[in-house]
Design a protein around this motif. Structure first.
Motif, PDB file in Angstrom:
ATOM      1  N   GLN A  24     -13.427  18.550  -1.756  1.00  0.00           N
ATOM      2  CA  GLN A  24     -14.450  17.759  -2.438  1.00  0.00           C
ATOM      3  C   GLN A  24     -14.413  16.277  -2.061  1.00  0.00           C
ATOM      4  O   GLN A  24     -15.182  15.481  -2.587  1.00  0.00           O
ATOM      5  CB  GLN A  24     -14.291  17.896  -3.954  1.00  0.00           C
ATOM      6  N   VAL A  25     -13.528  15.904  -1.142  1.00  0.00           N
ATOM      7  CA  VAL A  25     -13.386  14.495  -0.754  1.00  0.00           C
ATOM      8  C   VAL A  25     -14.093  14.266   0.578  1.00  0.00           C
ATOM      9  O   VAL A  25     -13.834  14.960   1.553  1.00  0.00           O
ATOM     10  CB  VAL A  25     -11.894  14.106  -0.638  1.00  0.00           C
ATOM     11  N   SER A  26     -14.970  13.279   0.599  1.00  0.00           N
ATOM     12  CA  SER A  26     -15.698  12.973   1.836  1.00  0.00           C
ATOM     13  C   SER A  26     -14.755  12.323   2.852  1.00  0.00           C
ATOM     14  O   SER A  26     -13.711  11.783   2.501  1.00  0.00           O
ATOM     15  CB  SER A  26     -16.861  12.023   1.541  1.00  0.00           C
ATOM     16  N   ASP A  27     -15.163  12.356   4.115  1.00  0.00           N
ATOM     17  CA  ASP A  27     -14.375  11.702   5.163  1.00  0.00           C
ATOM     18  C   ASP A  27     -14.251  10.205   4.890  1.00  0.00           C
ATOM     19  O   ASP A  27     -13.202   9.607   5.123  1.00  0.00           O
ATOM     20  CB  ASP A  27     -15.020  11.917   6.534  1.00  0.00           C
ATOM     21  N   GLU A  28     -15.319   9.598   4.383  1.00  0.00           N
ATOM     22  CA  GLU A  28     -15.298   8.162   4.084  1.00  0.00           C
ATOM     23  C   GLU A  28     -14.300   7.848   2.973  1.00  0.00           C
ATOM     24  O   GLU A  28     -13.542   6.876   3.054  1.00  0.00           O
ATOM     25  CB  GLU A  28     -16.695   7.664   3.690  1.00  0.00           C
ATOM     26  N   ALA A  29     -14.289   8.669   1.918  1.00  0.00           N
ATOM     27  CA  ALA A  29     -13.356   8.450   0.809  1.00  0.00           C
ATOM     28  C   ALA A  29     -11.910   8.631   1.277  1.00  0.00           C
ATOM     29  O   ALA A  29     -11.012   7.882   0.881  1.00  0.00           O
ATOM     30  CB  ALA A  29     -13.661   9.389  -0.351  1.00  0.00           C
ATOM     31  N   TRP A  30     -11.675   9.630   2.135  1.00  0.00           N
ATOM     32  CA  TRP A  30     -10.327   9.852   2.654  1.00  0.00           C
ATOM     33  C   TRP A  30      -9.889   8.699   3.553  1.00  0.00           C
ATOM     34  O   TRP A  30      -8.754   8.226   3.465  1.00  0.00           O
ATOM     35  CB  TRP A  30     -10.259  11.189   3.398  1.00  0.00           C
ATOM     36  N   ALA A  31     -10.780   8.215   4.402  1.00  0.00           N
ATOM     37  CA  ALA A  31     -10.467   7.066   5.270  1.00  0.00           C
ATOM     38  C   ALA A  31     -10.156   5.831   4.424  1.00  0.00           C
ATOM     39  O   ALA A  31      -9.217   5.088   4.723  1.00  0.00           O
ATOM     40  CB  ALA A  31     -11.614   6.798   6.233  1.00  0.00           C
ATOM     41  N   ASP A  32     -10.925   5.600   3.361  1.00  0.00           N
ATOM     42  CA  ASP A  32     -10.649   4.474   2.462  1.00  0.00           C
ATOM     43  C   ASP A  32      -9.261   4.600   1.847  1.00  0.00           C
ATOM     44  O   ASP A  32      -8.514   3.628   1.768  1.00  0.00           O
ATOM     45  CB  ASP A  32     -11.695   4.384   1.350  1.00  0.00           C
ATOM     46  N   PHE A  33      -8.900   5.807   1.403  1.00  0.00           N
ATOM     47  CA  PHE A  33      -7.589   6.035   0.802  1.00  0.00           C
ATOM     48  C   PHE A  33      -6.470   5.731   1.804  1.00  0.00           C
ATOM     49  O   PHE A  33      -5.467   5.103   1.468  1.00  0.00           O
ATOM     50  CB  PHE A  33      -7.482   7.483   0.311  1.00  0.00           C
ATOM     51  N   LEU A  34      -6.637   6.149   3.048  1.00  0.00           N
ATOM     52  CA  LEU A  34      -5.599   5.978   4.052  1.00  0.00           C
ATOM     53  C   LEU A  34      -5.478   4.553   4.582  1.00  0.00           C
ATOM     54  O   LEU A  34      -4.376   4.082   4.855  1.00  0.00           O
ATOM     55  CB  LEU A  34      -5.845   6.917   5.236  1.00  0.00           C
ATOM     56  N   TYR A  35      -6.608   3.873   4.747  1.00  0.00           N
ATOM     57  CA  TYR A  35      -6.586   2.613   5.488  1.00  0.00           C
ATOM     58  C   TYR A  35      -6.945   1.367   4.696  1.00  0.00           C
ATOM     59  O   TYR A  35      -6.723   0.261   5.180  1.00  0.00           O
ATOM     60  CB  TYR A  35      -7.519   2.717   6.700  1.00  0.00           C
ATOM     61  N   GLN A  36      -7.494   1.485   3.528  1.00  0.00           N
ATOM     62  CA  GLN A  36      -7.901   0.318   2.749  1.00  0.00           C
ATOM     63  C   GLN A  36      -6.895   0.066   1.626  1.00  0.00           C
ATOM     64  O   GLN A  36      -7.083   0.474   0.500  1.00  0.00           O
ATOM     65  CB  GLN A  36      -9.305   0.501   2.173  1.00  0.00           C
ATOM     66  N   MET A  37      -5.804  -0.589   1.960  1.00  0.00           N
ATOM     67  CA  MET A  37      -4.756  -0.881   0.980  1.00  0.00           C
ATOM     68  C   MET A  37      -4.937  -2.279   0.406  1.00  0.00           C
ATOM     69  O   MET A  37      -5.341  -3.198   1.120  1.00  0.00           O
ATOM     70  CB  MET A  37      -3.370  -0.803   1.635  1.00  0.00           C
ATOM     71  N   ASN A  38      -4.617  -2.419  -0.869  1.00  0.00           N
ATOM     72  CA  ASN A  38      -4.587  -3.744  -1.476  1.00  0.00           C
ATOM     73  C   ASN A  38      -3.348  -4.469  -0.962  1.00  0.00           C
ATOM     74  O   ASN A  38      -2.290  -3.869  -0.812  1.00  0.00           O
ATOM     75  CB  ASN A  38      -4.524  -3.652  -2.996  1.00  0.00           C
ATOM     76  N   ASN A  39      -3.486  -5.740  -0.694  1.00  0.00           N
ATOM     77  CA  ASN A  39      -2.358  -6.549  -0.238  1.00  0.00           C
ATOM     78  C   ASN A  39      -2.266  -7.769  -1.135  1.00  0.00           C
ATOM     79  O   ASN A  39      -2.485  -8.897  -0.715  1.00  0.00           O
ATOM     80  CB  ASN A  39      -2.551  -6.941   1.228  1.00  0.00           C
ATOM     81  N   GLU A  40      -1.937  -7.510  -2.387  1.00  0.00           N
ATOM     82  CA  GLU A  40      -1.914  -8.572  -3.387  1.00  0.00           C
ATOM     83  C   GLU A  40      -0.551  -9.246  -3.426  1.00  0.00           C
ATOM     84  O   GLU A  40       0.473  -8.608  -3.217  1.00  0.00           O
ATOM     85  CB  GLU A  40      -2.240  -7.986  -4.754  1.00  0.00           C
ATOM     86  N   ALA A  41      -0.554 -10.533  -3.708  1.00  0.00           N
ATOM     87  CA  ALA A  41       0.694 -11.263  -3.881  1.00  0.00           C
ATOM     88  C   ALA A  41       1.298 -10.891  -5.227  1.00  0.00           C
ATOM     89  O   ALA A  41       0.592 -10.699  -6.212  1.00  0.00           O
ATOM     90  CB  ALA A  41       0.430 -12.765  -3.820  1.00  0.00           C
TER      91      ALA A  41
ATOM     92  N   ILE B 220      -2.226   7.628  -6.142  1.00  0.00           N
ATOM     93  CA  ILE B 220      -2.883   8.880  -6.497  1.00  0.00           C
ATOM     94  C   ILE B 220      -3.870   9.249  -5.401  1.00  0.00           C
ATOM     95  O   ILE B 220      -4.770   8.475  -5.076  1.00  0.00           O
ATOM     96  CB  ILE B 220      -3.595   8.752  -7.855  1.00  0.00           C
ATOM     97  N   ARG B 221      -3.686  10.434  -4.830  1.00  0.00           N
ATOM     98  CA  ARG B 221      -4.605  10.906  -3.789  1.00  0.00           C
ATOM     99  C   ARG B 221      -5.958  11.234  -4.407  1.00  0.00           C
ATOM    100  O   ARG B 221      -6.031  11.641  -5.553  1.00  0.00           O
ATOM    101  CB  ARG B 221      -4.052  12.171  -3.134  1.00  0.00           C
ATOM    102  N   PRO B 222      -7.009  11.115  -3.606  1.00  0.00           N
ATOM    103  CA  PRO B 222      -8.322  11.506  -4.121  1.00  0.00           C
ATOM    104  C   PRO B 222      -8.359  13.012  -4.404  1.00  0.00           C
ATOM    105  O   PRO B 222      -7.559  13.766  -3.844  1.00  0.00           O
ATOM    106  CB  PRO B 222      -9.284  11.135  -3.003  1.00  0.00           C
ATOM    107  N   GLY B 223      -9.286  13.448  -5.253  1.00  0.00           N
ATOM    108  CA  GLY B 223      -9.447  14.821  -5.743  1.00  0.00           C
ATOM    109  C   GLY B 223      -9.173  15.950  -4.767  1.00  0.00           C
ATOM    110  O   GLY B 223      -8.628  15.731  -3.694  1.00  0.00           O
ATOM    111  N   PRO B 224      -9.552  17.155  -5.102  1.00  0.00           N
ATOM    112  CA  PRO B 224      -9.308  18.313  -4.233  1.00  0.00           C
ATOM    113  C   PRO B 224      -9.857  18.059  -2.824  1.00  0.00           C
ATOM    114  O   PRO B 224     -10.965  17.543  -2.671  1.00  0.00           O
ATOM    115  CB  PRO B 224     -10.076  19.443  -4.908  1.00  0.00           C
ATOM    116  N   PRO B 225      -9.086  18.404  -1.786  1.00  0.00           N
ATOM    117  CA  PRO B 225      -9.481  18.089  -0.406  1.00  0.00           C
ATOM    118  C   PRO B 225     -10.892  18.542  -0.031  1.00  0.00           C
ATOM    119  O   PRO B 225     -11.607  17.824   0.671  1.00  0.00           O
ATOM    120  CB  PRO B 225      -8.442  18.811   0.448  1.00  0.00           C
TER     121      PRO B 225
END
Length: 94
Positions: free
Chosen positions: A33-50, A26-31
């Motif tokens: 209203q999304v901060s650059d930090e929140a967008w960067a987290d969405f793009l680059y901070q993926m969970n890598n769970e077993a 799920i993408r973060p809210g309306p573009p």
């Protein structure tokens, strides 16, 4: 080599496919209203769970269809594919 099953072409080597990222994210809210930090987290901070992960794949070396699978990240077991746009199969039991 991992084997994936295309919904149309059947089982093929992974080299015929391209990974399209995690399925059903799920993408973060309306573009506006999304901060650059929140967008960067969405793009680059993926969970890598077993365990079982829902993934999107494309059969680029064949019919070009996009589909979802559940893939176990430790064993590379793969569930039945589901075409994008159709309800995804339930997560397999561990």
């Amino acid at each position: 080599m991992m084997q994936l099953r295309c919904p149309y072409c059947g089982e093929r080597d992974e080299t015929e496919f391209r990974f399209g990222g995690p399925a059903a994210i799920i993408r973060p809210g309306p573009p506006e209203q999304v901060s650059d930090e929140a967008w960067a987290d969405f793009l680059y901070q993926m969970n890598n769970e077993a365990g079982w992960q829902a993934e999107r794949w494309c059969h680029v070396g064949g019919c070009g269809s996009w589909f979802h699978i559940w893939r176990h990240t430790l064993t590379h077991d793969v569930s039945q594919p589901t075409l994008v746009g159709r309800p995804m199969a339930e997560r397999p039991v561990e």
